[in-house]
Write a protein that holds these residues in place. Structure first.
Motif, mmCIF file in Angstrom:
data_model
loop_
_atom_site.group_PDB
_atom_site.id
_atom_site.type_symbol
_atom_site.label_atom_id
_atom_site.label_comp_id
_atom_site.label_asym_id
_atom_site.label_seq_id
_atom_site.Cartn_x
_atom_site.Cartn_y
_atom_site.Cartn_z
ATOM 1 N N UNK A 1 0.463 -1.187 -0.276
ATOM 2 C CA UNK A 1 0.070 0.138 -0.251
ATOM 3 C C UNK A 1 1.014 1.428 0.663
ATOM 4 N N UNK A 2 2.017 0.974 0.974
ATOM 5 C CA UNK A 2 2.795 2.628 0.919
ATOM 6 C C UNK A 2 3.427 2.992 -0.528
ATOM 7 N N UNK A 3 3.913 1.702 -1.171
ATOM 8 C CA UNK A 3 4.334 1.301 -2.402
ATOM 9 C C UNK A 3 3.581 2.611 -3.060
ATOM 10 N N UNK A 4 2.309 1.817 -3.874
ATOM 11 C CA UNK A 4 1.703 2.129 -4.546
ATOM 12 C C UNK A 4 1.387 3.519 -4.266
ATOM 13 N N UNK B 1 5.871 10.066 -6.098
ATOM 14 C CA UNK B 1 8.200 10.229 -6.260
ATOM 15 C C UNK B 1 8.434 8.864 -6.717
ATOM 16 N N UNK B 2 9.602 8.653 -7.300
ATOM 17 C CA UNK B 2 10.135 7.426 -8.329
ATOM 18 C C UNK B 2 10.168 6.607 -6.694
ATOM 19 N N UNK B 3 9.743 5.830 -7.224
ATOM 20 C CA UNK B 3 9.067 4.388 -5.702
ATOM 21 C C UNK B 3 9.733 2.998 -6.650
ATOM 22 N N UNK B 4 10.895 2.671 -5.070
ATOM 23 C CA UNK B 4 11.677 1.188 -5.015
ATOM 24 C C UNK B 4 10.759 0.511 -4.509
ATOM 25 N N UNK B 5 10.435 -0.799 -4.874
ATOM 26 C CA UNK B 5 9.873 -1.463 -3.638
ATOM 27 C C UNK B 5 11.052 -2.671 -3.800
ATOM 28 N N UNK C 1 -3.669 -9.847 -1.279
ATOM 29 C CA UNK C 1 -2.700 -9.697 -1.364
ATOM 30 C C UNK C 1 -2.212 -9.336 -3.359
ATOM 31 N N UNK C 2 -2.965 -10.495 -3.756
ATOM 32 C CA UNK C 2 -3.333 -10.733 -5.434
ATOM 33 C C UNK C 2 -3.538 -9.480 -6.040
ATOM 34 N N UNK C 3 -5.098 -8.460 -5.345
ATOM 35 C CA UNK C 3 -5.292 -7.423 -6.562
ATOM 36 C C UNK C 3 -4.182 -6.022 -6.071
ATOM 37 N N UNK C 4 -3.753 -6.149 -5.027
ATOM 38 C CA UNK C 4 -2.561 -5.469 -4.433
ATOM 39 C C UNK C 4 -1.185 -5.655 -5.601
ATOM 40 N N UNK C 5 -1.337 -6.812 -5.501
ATOM 41 C CA UNK C 5 0.363 -6.645 -6.260
ATOM 42 C C UNK C 5 0.081 -6.462 -7.890
ATOM 43 N N UNK D 1 1.402 -2.020 -12.549
ATOM 44 C CA UNK D 1 0.574 -1.441 -13.314
ATOM 45 C C UNK D 1 1.329 -0.148 -12.490
ATOM 46 N N UNK D 2 1.430 -0.017 -11.933
ATOM 47 C CA UNK D 2 2.206 1.538 -11.344
ATOM 48 C C UNK D 2 3.393 2.213 -12.310
ATOM 49 N N UNK D 3 3.374 3.594 -12.315
ATOM 50 C CA UNK D 3 4.397 3.775 -13.354
ATOM 51 C C UNK D 3 5.413 3.803 -12.851
ATOM 52 N N UNK D 4 5.161 4.655 -11.887
ATOM 53 C CA UNK D 4 6.407 5.625 -11.127
ATOM 54 C C UNK D 4 7.488 4.230 -10.285
ATOM 55 N N UNK D 5 6.380 3.107 -10.240
ATOM 56 C CA UNK D 5 7.109 1.824 -9.149
ATOM 57 C C UNK D 5 8.191 1.170 -10.028
ATOM 58 N N UNK D 6 9.532 1.081 -9.247
ATOM 59 C CA UNK D 6 10.780 0.149 -9.420
ATOM 60 C C UNK D 6 9.406 -1.486 -8.579
ATOM 61 N N UNK D 7 9.456 -2.533 -8.810
ATOM 62 C CA UNK D 7 10.412 -3.635 -7.850
ATOM 63 C C UNK D 7 11.259 -4.523 -8.337
#
Length: 425
Positions: free
Chosen positions: A41-44, A51-55, A134-138, A143-149
């Motif tokens: 939730x925090x990452x999304x 924010x340019x975010x890494x998870x 968790x399936x829904x959040x994953x 799909x988050x544009x500025x989130x790097x997993x």
């Protein structure tokens, strides 16, 4: 390099999209360490805040059948994050909550019923299996544009004056101006921040399992108060409920060892057969209970969310709901900082998060601790006070409605950055 471990080609496309900007030694605005519900939730939310975010979290299937009662603002946050629509069909509405004194003591509280329609709500919230959430959040995170997993585990977290450097066990290194520790009770981030924690073990354990039942639950959650803790039957979709049975560690272990038929019989007795015959579903979880609270919630460019920031017994469904408020507040702090050109890991930004979370976490921890102590106490004046308090809540409408609203979320809570901005003007 950043394989997400997905099993089909379409999912792999999403994975590659989410990680397309990932590079060793990359610099991010925020790095979130830990991929549980609070961390996701925090990452999304941080990604949505610009924010340019890494998870940093391993992508693994959720391993048990525990559920969460998402209350009030938690559902609204998940809706804003475009998560709720992906799992709403897997959740059951909680429209009535019953408290039943089953202590057998000389002085007992009357039954208290809380109805959501009394405060103008269709439901207090929704109960959902954590796997579905968790399936829904994953899926949303992919799909988050500025989130790097980054599919890995943090091994070293090293803050300094300018940034936090994180090295994974897989040998990758990244740097962020702010780190969010969502890495659980044994938080590496908390240790790196130099934040101590106070722990108190409780002489209680919780057994969780799910049941099917012959009678409909009618969206009523029933909590039986026993001398050793509450036993709660919480609605799930269909004629199913989740059970959270808090009792002594010895009794919890005995219950866990029962056959399905014998456990169903014990649960039916405890529930006074309000749901008819029960059938125990697969999977049981047993865990000891305790209360944990850090000395601070932010320090050295690191903030804490979820169980890194608070551990409570499963009373009043506060744990993950507080974790989601952690996520919302850090996203708000970072959004405000970035919009004003401020460093999101600066002492000033961390102070906003600290101020926002401290009163919420401490007040909830205190209330849950007192409620639990009063239930367990054999001291007659304590039993009398508890019974009187529940009697007054049950009989006095304004007091009952206040209790319902405050139980969902603290009414005095304000978003941290808007509060700070208003104080400046």
């Amino acid at each position: 390099m950043f394989a997400c471990g997905l099993e089909n080609a379409a999912a792999n496309v999403d994975c590659l999209h989410m990680n397309e900007s990932a590079k060793p030694d990359a610099i991010y605005d925020v790095a979130v360490v830990g991929g549980g519900p609070a961390g996701l939730a925090a990452a999304i939310a941080l990604s949505d805040a610009g924010a340019h975010t890494a998870l940093i979290a391993r992508r693994v299937a959720y391993g048990d059948n525990r559920t969460t009662a998402l209350l009030g603002g938690s559902v609204e946050l998940l809706r804003q994050l475009d998560v709720w629509g992906r799992c709403e069909a897997d959740a059951a509405a909680l429209r009535v909550m019953r408290l039943v004194d089953d202590t057998g003591r000389l002085i007992r509280a009357p039954e208290v019923r809380f109805s959501s329609d009394e405060i103008g709500l269709d439901a207090f919230g929704y109960n959902i299996e954590n796997r579905a959430l968790m399936v829904a959040m994953e899926a949303r995170a992919a799909e988050a544009g500025s989130l790097t997993r980054i599919d890995g585990e943090a091994e070293y977290v090293m803050p300094d004056d300018a940034a936090v450097t994180i090295t994974t066990r897989q040998g990758e290194t990244l740097t962020a101006r702010l780190a969010v520790g969502a890495d659980g009770r044994q938080s590496l981030c908390r240790k790196a921040a130099g934040i101590g924690v106070t722990r108190r073990a409780l002489d209680q354990a919780a057994l969780t399992f799910n049941v099917a039942h012959a009678r409909p639950h009618k969206n009523i959650s029933t909590e039986f108060h026993t001398p050793h803790g509450p036993c709660v039957f919480v609605p799930l979709p269909g004629d199913r409920s989740s059970v959270v049975w808090v009792t002594s560690p010895k009794e919890a272990a005995r219950l866990k060892a029962l056959s399905d038929d014998n456990l169903a019989e014990a649960a039916e007795r405890q529930s006074r057969s309000i749901l008819g015959r029960l059938q125990v579903g697969p999977g049981r979880n047993l865990f000891p209970l305790g209360i944990e609270r850090p000395a601070r919630f932010a320090n050295n460019r690191i903030v804490l969310v979820g169980e890194a920031a608070h551990v409570l017994p499963p009373i009043g469904a506060q744990g993950l709901n507080m974790g989601l408020r952690d996520a919302a507040d850090i996203a708000d702090v970072v959004r405000g900082a970035l919009s004003s050109g401020e460093d999101p890991g600066s002492p000033r930004a961390l102070a906003r998060f600290e101020a926002a979370r401290r009163s919420d976490v401490l007040s909830r921890t205190f209330a849950i601790d007192i409620a639990n102590r009063s239930l367990l106490s054999d001291f007659l004046p304590t039993q009398t006070a508890r019974a009187l308090g529940l009697h007054l809540i049950g009989r006095i409408g304004p007091l009952r409605r206040l209790a319902m609203r405050e139980g969902l979320a603290p009414s005095w809570r304000q978003r941290p950055y808007s509060e700070t901005r208003s104080s400046r003007s």
